[in-house]
Design a protein around this motif. Structure first.
Motif, mmCIF file in Angstrom:
data_model
loop_
_atom_site.group_PDB
_atom_site.id
_atom_site.type_symbol
_atom_site.label_atom_id
_atom_site.label_comp_id
_atom_site.label_asym_id
_atom_site.label_seq_id
_atom_site.Cartn_x
_atom_site.Cartn_y
_atom_site.Cartn_z
ATOM 1 N N PRO A 1 -41.738 -72.497 18.097
ATOM 2 C CA PRO A 1 -41.525 -73.784 17.426
ATOM 3 C C PRO A 1 -42.533 -74.002 16.302
ATOM 4 N N ALA B 1 -43.454 -79.469 16.095
ATOM 5 C CA ALA B 1 -42.715 -79.476 17.357
ATOM 6 C C ALA B 1 -43.629 -79.177 18.540
ATOM 7 N N THR C 1 -44.817 -82.183 20.276
ATOM 8 C CA THR C 1 -43.780 -83.075 20.795
ATOM 9 C C THR C 1 -43.393 -82.646 22.195
ATOM 10 N N SER D 1 -40.894 -83.240 24.042
ATOM 11 C CA SER D 1 -39.494 -82.871 24.257
ATOM 12 C C SER D 1 -39.188 -81.438 23.823
ATOM 13 N N THR D 2 -40.113 -80.816 23.094
ATOM 14 C CA THR D 2 -39.934 -79.420 22.698
ATOM 15 C C THR D 2 -39.953 -78.487 23.894
ATOM 16 N N TYR D 3 -40.706 -78.847 24.901
ATOM 17 C CA TYR D 3 -40.973 -77.950 26.014
ATOM 18 C C TYR D 3 -39.962 -78.129 27.134
#
Length: 127
Positions: A103, A107, A110, A112-114
């Protein structure tokens, strides 16, 4: 079954150190970007440190720069967060995270990336 198991939290006095570790099962960290996030009561979850999967570049939130060090041990398939000069403001539940791929930096900060998260480990720094 893919899992992350975090451990190493505890109670420490101001100025003390802790080392958090995160062991992976079901996958290896080689191709994964890694993040450490924390969440204190009543506060939003924030990114503390992250490591790029592409070249191993590491990044830190300003409040922990010079005090925290993220690392990865491919032989043991673990990632760690060495925390020195701890302050009461560092008290939180800490989470290790991982996502396959590379990413972009924005990102990595963030949550929510994971898509893989450890269960969280409590760090409490007393004044």
């Amino acid at each position: 079954d893919v899992q992350l198991q975090a451990f190493g939290g505890g109670l420490v006095q101001t100025g003390g150190s802790l080392r958090l570790s995160c062991a992976a099962s079901g996958f290896t960290f080689d191709d994964y970007a890694i993040g450490w996030f924390r969440q204190a009561p009543g506060k939003e979850r924030e990114g503390v440190s992250c490591m790029s999967s592409a070249d191993g570049s590491v990044y830190y939130v300003d409040s922990v720069k010079g005090r925290f060090t993220i690392s990865r041990d491919n032989a043991k398939n673990t990632v760690s967060l060495q925390m020195n000069s701890l302050k009461p403001g560092d008290s939180a539940v800490y989470y290790c995270t991982a996502v396959r791929g590379n990413p972009v930096l924005s990102a990595l900060w963030t949550s929510s990336t994971y898509n893989y998260w450890g269960q969280g480990t409590q760090v409490t720094v007393s004044s």
